[in-house]
Scaffold this motif. Structure first.
Motif: not given
Length: 154
Positions: A86, A88, A90, A92-93, A120, A122
């Motif tokens: 990922s 993204e 964790y 910013r999730f 999702g 992360i």
């Protein structure tokens, strides 16, 4: 109040699972173990790591991925996968209080069909050249951030 859960996909290492169960017991989080596990769930290493906290955790065992996925879809819960695949971080999730935080096998992560089922993904950013953070440490880091965002209280 949170209904946050930690799900372990076919965990390999009883000590990690026991540590996560202890964490969950202390924080009031539910845990789902998606079998088959790579060890006997009554393993003494799991019991040693979980100590006397095991009786205090809300633990649900699912015989396989399909049964778990049916349960969580019926429960209308979002599934958030911790993965090195990922982009993204964790932190910013945006977590919800009823999310299920999914962690893969220590040895192999999760298969592609599980990646496709999650809502999702992360990542815990790491220094380049390092392979992975211990599963129990990863679960604690991500659960802590999810709890912070959802105003968790004991």
């Amino acid at each position: 109040m949170t209904d946050l859960r930690i799900a372990l996909y076919q965990p390999d290492i009883p000590g990690n699972t026991g540590t996560i169960l202890r964490l969950a017991a202390c924080l009031g989080l539910g845990v789902d173990i998606i079998e088959p596990a790579g060890f006997d769930i009554s393993d003494r290493n799991l019991k040693r790591a979980g100590m006397d906290y095991l009786s205090a955790v809300s633990l649900t065992r699912h015989v396989n991925w399909q049964k778990f996925d049916e349960w969580r879809r019926t429960s209308r819960r979002r599934l958030v996968l911790a993965t090195t695949k990922s982009p993204e971080p964790y932190t910013r999730f945006s977590y919800r209080p009823d999310d299920i935080l999914l962690f893969g096998r220590e040895s192999a992560g999760v298969p592609e069909h599980v990646h496709e089922a999650v809502e999702g993904r992360i990542l815990i950013p790491m220094v380049e050249g390092q392979r992975s953070i211990n599963l129990a440490m990863s679960a604690a880091m991500i659960a802590g951030e999810a709890m912070r965002q959802t105003a968790w209280q004991p």
